[in-house]
Design a protein around this motif. Structure first.
Motif, PDB file in Angstrom:
ATOM      1  N   ALA A 250       6.381  -6.312  22.416  1.00  0.00           N
ATOM      2  CA  ALA A 250       6.788  -4.908  22.315  1.00  0.00           C
ATOM      3  C   ALA A 250       6.405  -4.292  20.976  1.00  0.00           C
ATOM      4  N   GLY A 251       6.000  -5.129  20.006  1.00  0.00           N
ATOM      5  CA  GLY A 251       5.591  -4.630  18.696  1.00  0.00           C
ATOM      6  C   GLY A 251       6.262  -5.373  17.564  1.00  0.00           C
ATOM      7  N   TRP A 252       5.445  -5.885  16.642  1.00  0.00           N
ATOM      8  CA  TRP A 252       5.941  -6.677  15.510  1.00  0.00           C
ATOM      9  C   TRP A 252       5.304  -6.156  14.219  1.00  0.00           C
ATOM     10  N   GLY A 253       5.285  -4.840  14.087  1.00  0.00           N
ATOM     11  CA  GLY A 253       4.629  -4.225  12.941  1.00  0.00           C
ATOM     12  C   GLY A 253       5.428  -4.361  11.659  1.00  0.00           C
ATOM     13  N   ASN A 254       4.815  -3.908  10.582  1.00  0.00           N
ATOM     14  CA  ASN A 254       5.483  -3.948   9.281  1.00  0.00           C
ATOM     15  C   ASN A 254       6.793  -3.163   9.329  1.00  0.00           C
ATOM     16  N   CYS A 255       7.801  -3.716   8.694  1.00  0.00           N
ATOM     17  CA  CYS A 255       9.163  -3.179   8.588  1.00  0.00           C
ATOM     18  C   CYS A 255       9.954  -3.262   9.889  1.00  0.00           C
TER      19      CYS A 255
ATOM     20  N   THR B  15       0.846  -1.182   0.000  1.00  0.00           N
ATOM     21  CA  THR B  15       0.000   0.000   0.000  1.00  0.00           C
ATOM     22  C   THR B  15       0.891   1.246   0.000  1.00  0.00           C
ATOM     23  N   GLU B  16       0.254   2.415  -0.153  1.00  0.00           N
ATOM     24  CA  GLU B  16       1.020   3.658  -0.040  1.00  0.00           C
ATOM     25  C   GLU B  16       1.670   3.749   1.335  1.00  0.00           C
ATOM     26  N   ARG B  17       0.945   3.306   2.342  1.00  0.00           N
ATOM     27  CA  ARG B  17       1.519   3.295   3.682  1.00  0.00           C
ATOM     28  C   ARG B  17       2.719   2.361   3.748  1.00  0.00           C
ATOM     29  N   GLY B  18       2.616   1.200   3.096  1.00  0.00           N
ATOM     30  CA  GLY B  18       3.720   0.248   3.086  1.00  0.00           C
ATOM     31  C   GLY B  18       4.961   0.813   2.419  1.00  0.00           C
ATOM     32  N   ILE B  19       4.766   1.555   1.349  1.00  0.00           N
ATOM     33  CA  ILE B  19       5.889   2.206   0.665  1.00  0.00           C
ATOM     34  C   ILE B  19       6.555   3.216   1.592  1.00  0.00           C
ATOM     35  N   GLU B  20       5.752   4.005   2.285  1.00  0.00           N
ATOM     36  CA  GLU B  20       6.306   4.994   3.211  1.00  0.00           C
ATOM     37  C   GLU B  20       7.003   4.312   4.387  1.00  0.00           C
ATOM     38  N   GLN B  21       6.469   3.182   4.845  1.00  0.00           N
ATOM     39  CA  GLN B  21       7.132   2.446   5.919  1.00  0.00           C
ATOM     40  C   GLN B  21       8.521   1.971   5.489  1.00  0.00           C
ATOM     41  N   ALA B  22       8.619   1.452   4.275  1.00  0.00           N
ATOM     42  CA  ALA B  22       9.918   0.978   3.778  1.00  0.00           C
ATOM     43  C   ALA B  22      10.912   2.130   3.679  1.00  0.00           C
ATOM     44  N   ARG B  23      10.436   3.271   3.193  1.00  0.00           N
ATOM     45  CA  ARG B  23      11.309   4.452   3.125  1.00  0.00           C
ATOM     46  C   ARG B  23      11.748   4.884   4.521  1.00  0.00           C
ATOM     47  N   ALA B  24      10.805   4.899   5.439  1.00  0.00           N
ATOM     48  CA  ALA B  24      11.112   5.368   6.792  1.00  0.00           C
ATOM     49  C   ALA B  24      12.109   4.449   7.488  1.00  0.00           C
ATOM     50  N   MET B  25      11.942   3.132   7.315  1.00  0.00           N
ATOM     51  CA  MET B  25      12.888   2.213   7.953  1.00  0.00           C
ATOM     52  C   MET B  25      14.263   2.321   7.309  1.00  0.00           C
ATOM     53  N   GLY B  26      14.317   2.455   5.985  1.00  0.00           N
ATOM     54  CA  GLY B  26      15.602   2.649   5.338  1.00  0.00           C
ATOM     55  C   GLY B  26      16.300   3.893   5.845  1.00  0.00           C
TER      56      GLY B  26
END
Length: 235
Positions: free
Chosen positions: A198-203, A29-40
């Protein structure tokens, strides 16, 4: 001591729809794309440098990897070609090199079947309330639906990631996999429940130290073997 950064992919359409997603696939999703950018970007800001990169054969993992690498590496490498193992299409590497957003992948990488998500058999693409949420129950629950046991997933993840880290020049490796498969690898190394709780979210990215002098030792979940969890990076 070598370092592995094991990342879960970004949010997908099936994640957003609360569907079980194993060997089947759906796009970020658009959110998933932003998550990948943010983690990088988060890894880059921590001073992380990657010399080799891997992901599962799923599109969602490859897209996450390319997006995150663009942030970490910054496009310093010239147009590489990705290589999908166990596939016969000679043009696939050139196709993958274009990246999910039409830009070159900044570092050559490989897609490996050993990093795939756990198979959930006939439950894949079904609503996730049908899934087993108890890690102990997951050991055998999906076999009745034609899926994998969690122990099988654990064993292939350990074998695949150990083989990767034993390759020459692999000092700092990024691998993008999946929530279930990555969890089972964590389970091989240490008690996974504090990390899960503690949290196992995407990325979510688990950082592991790998001591190749102990590579022949099997991890037992209690500190034996070559692997040690050193950090967990969350968004």
């Amino acid at each position: 001591m070598k370092t592995l950064y094991l990342m879960r992919h970004g949010e997908t359409q099936f994640n957003a729809q609360h569907r079980i997603q194993g060997w089947c696939d759906s796009p970020l999703t658009e959110r998933g794309i932003e998550q990948a950018r943010a983690m990088g970007a988060r890894l880059r800001d921590r001073g992380v440098r990657i010399d080799h990169a891997y992901c599962s054969t799923a599109e969602r993992a490859a897209d996450t990897l390319e997006i995150a690498l663009a942030e970490i590496v910054g496009g310093a490498a010239s147009a590489p070609s990705a290589r999908l193992l166990n596939e016969a299409d000679p043009d696939l590497g050139a196709h993958l090199a274009s990246g999910p957003l039409g830009t070159p992948a900044p570092l050559p990488y490989e897609r490996l079947k050993g990093l795939r998500e756990m198979s959930y058999g006939n439950l894949e693409a079904q609503q996730d309330f049908l899934a087993a949420n108890d890690p102990e129950k997951c050991r055998t629950f999906y076999l009745q639906f034609g899926g994998e046991s969690s122990d099988t997933t654990l064993e292939r993840m350990v074998a695949t990631l150990t083989a990767i880290m034993m390759r020459p020049g692999h000092e700092s490796v990024l691998a993008v996999g999946h929530g279930g498969a990555n969890f089972n690898f964590l389970r091989a190394v240490t008690d996974p429940m504090p990390v899960l709780n503690a949290g196992w979210g995407n990325c979510t990215t688990c950082v592991y130290a790998f001591d190749e002098t102990h590579a022949r030792e099997a991890p037992d979940g209690n500190g034996a073997g070559p692997w040690r969890l050193t950090d967990v990076v969350r968004l």
